[in-house]
Design a protein around this motif. Structure first.
Motif, PDB file in Angstrom:
ATOM      1  N   SER A  55       0.581  -1.276   0.111  1.00 39.19           N
ATOM      2  CA  SER A  55      -0.084   0.128   0.092  1.00 39.19           C
ATOM      3  C   SER A  55       0.928   1.235   0.035  1.00 39.19           C
ATOM      4  O   SER A  55       2.034   1.277   0.464  1.00 39.19           O
ATOM      5  CB  SER A  55      -1.012  -0.006   1.248  1.00 39.19           C
ATOM      6  N   GLY A  57       0.156   5.339   1.135  1.00 42.44           N
ATOM      7  CA  GLY A  57      -0.492   6.203   1.889  1.00 42.44           C
ATOM      8  C   GLY A  57      -0.398   7.625   1.602  1.00 42.44           C
ATOM      9  O   GLY A  57       0.955   8.116   1.671  1.00 42.44           O
ATOM     10  N   VAL A  69      -5.754   8.797   2.263  1.00 45.85           N
ATOM     11  CA  VAL A  69      -5.827   7.853   1.176  1.00 45.85           C
ATOM     12  C   VAL A  69      -4.879   7.030   1.310  1.00 45.85           C
ATOM     13  O   VAL A  69      -3.734   7.228   1.256  1.00 45.85           O
ATOM     14  CB  VAL A  69      -5.738   8.542  -0.157  1.00 45.85           C
ATOM     15  N   VAL A  70      -5.075   5.808   1.236  1.00 45.65           N
ATOM     16  CA  VAL A  70      -4.476   4.400   1.209  1.00 45.65           C
ATOM     17  C   VAL A  70      -4.753   3.601  -0.222  1.00 45.65           C
ATOM     18  O   VAL A  70      -5.881   3.102  -0.359  1.00 45.65           O
ATOM     19  CB  VAL A  70      -4.276   3.468   2.233  1.00 45.65           C
ATOM     20  N   VAL A  71      -3.913   3.610  -1.047  1.00 43.96           N
ATOM     21  CA  VAL A  71      -3.957   2.892  -2.269  1.00 43.96           C
ATOM     22  C   VAL A  71      -3.371   1.535  -2.105  1.00 43.96           C
ATOM     23  O   VAL A  71      -2.296   1.265  -1.529  1.00 43.96           O
ATOM     24  CB  VAL A  71      -3.342   3.598  -3.677  1.00 43.96           C
ATOM     25  N   TRP A  72      -4.179   0.549  -2.510  1.00 42.51           N
ATOM     26  CA  TRP A  72      -3.673  -0.797  -2.307  1.00 42.51           C
ATOM     27  C   TRP A  72      -3.309  -1.326  -3.779  1.00 42.51           C
ATOM     28  O   TRP A  72      -3.868  -1.340  -4.678  1.00 42.51           O
ATOM     29  CB  TRP A  72      -4.763  -1.917  -1.679  1.00 42.51           C
ATOM     30  N   TRP A  76      -7.647  -0.962  -5.035  1.00 38.35           N
ATOM     31  CA  TRP A  76      -8.594  -0.387  -4.606  1.00 38.35           C
ATOM     32  C   TRP A  76      -7.983   0.681  -3.515  1.00 38.35           C
ATOM     33  O   TRP A  76      -6.873   0.511  -3.247  1.00 38.35           O
ATOM     34  CB  TRP A  76      -9.526  -1.014  -3.786  1.00 38.35           C
ATOM     35  N   ALA A  77      -8.807   1.512  -3.178  1.00 39.76           N
ATOM     36  CA  ALA A  77      -8.362   2.510  -2.040  1.00 39.76           C
ATOM     37  C   ALA A  77      -9.230   2.701  -0.995  1.00 39.76           C
ATOM     38  O   ALA A  77     -10.309   2.703  -1.037  1.00 39.76           O
ATOM     39  CB  ALA A  77      -8.125   4.039  -2.681  1.00 39.76           C
ATOM     40  N   ASP A  78      -8.576   3.208   0.343  1.00 41.35           N
ATOM     41  CA  ASP A  78      -9.352   3.172   1.409  1.00 41.35           C
ATOM     42  C   ASP A  78      -9.194   4.763   1.703  1.00 41.35           C
ATOM     43  O   ASP A  78      -8.124   5.279   1.661  1.00 41.35           O
ATOM     44  CB  ASP A  78      -8.921   2.713   2.751  1.00 41.35           C
ATOM     45  N   ILE A  79     -10.433   5.526   1.727  1.00 40.86           N
ATOM     46  CA  ILE A  79     -10.502   6.923   1.717  1.00 40.86           C
ATOM     47  C   ILE A  79     -11.249   7.465   3.169  1.00 40.86           C
ATOM     48  O   ILE A  79     -12.394   6.952   3.116  1.00 40.86           O
ATOM     49  CB  ILE A  79     -11.070   7.588   0.382  1.00 40.86           C
ATOM     50  N   ALA A 100      -6.125   4.852 -10.787  1.00 36.45           N
ATOM     51  CA  ALA A 100      -5.753   4.974  -9.350  1.00 36.45           C
ATOM     52  C   ALA A 100      -5.372   6.675  -9.308  1.00 36.45           C
ATOM     53  O   ALA A 100      -5.873   7.186  -8.856  1.00 36.45           O
ATOM     54  CB  ALA A 100      -4.763   4.224  -8.954  1.00 36.45           C
ATOM     55  N   VAL A 104      -7.319   9.474  -7.096  1.00 35.63           N
ATOM     56  CA  VAL A 104      -6.629   9.963  -5.965  1.00 35.63           C
ATOM     57  C   VAL A 104      -6.666  11.405  -6.111  1.00 35.63           C
ATOM     58  O   VAL A 104      -6.871  12.399  -5.342  1.00 35.63           O
ATOM     59  CB  VAL A 104      -5.468   9.204  -5.747  1.00 35.63           C
TER      60      VAL A 104
END
Length: 117
Positions: A55, A57, A69-72, A76-79, A100, A104
């Motif tokens: 990931s 971040g 914002v964490v991009v995997w 996908w991302a967790d925002i 991506a 973002v």
């Protein structure tokens, strides 16, 4: 995990936008998580200490709020974020690194557009 997003390439591309964001907000250092490290996977700022990036971040903070914002690499991302007016939670999925990047940048640009002036 399938490696759909090239996090190193994404980091390079986001560096341009991060410079622009720094004119309006505090932008923390890019963070990384190593897929091969023992559990719990530590989050680090030193990319060279990460063997296989899982990931990437980014944390942005203004006087009105913050967003993380964490991009995997799996696509996908967790925002998560918050301003005085709105809570931001999203988990977009991406088909490739270009997508991506675009998402973002749009999310953080939108967040900064919400900042009180």
């Amino acid at each position: 995990m399938n490696h759909i997003i090239d996090l190193d390439a994404l980091s390079v591309r986001l560096a341009v936008s991060m410079e622009r964001w720094r004119q309006r907000a505090a932008v923390g250092p890019t963070t990384w998580r190593d897929e091969l490290s023992s559990w719990p996977h530590p989050i680090v700022e030193d990319r060279s200490s990460v063997r296989v990036a899982e990931s990437l971040g980014i944390h942005v903070e203004t006087s009105d709020g913050e967003i993380h914002v964490v991009v995997w690499t799996g696509g996908w991302a967790d925002i998560a974020g918050m301003t005085a007016e709105v809570e931001i939670v999203a988990a977009p999925e991406f088909a490739n690194t270009n997508e991506a990047h675009d998402v973002v940048v749009q999310v953080i640009d939108d967040f900064l557009g919400r900042e009180k002036h």
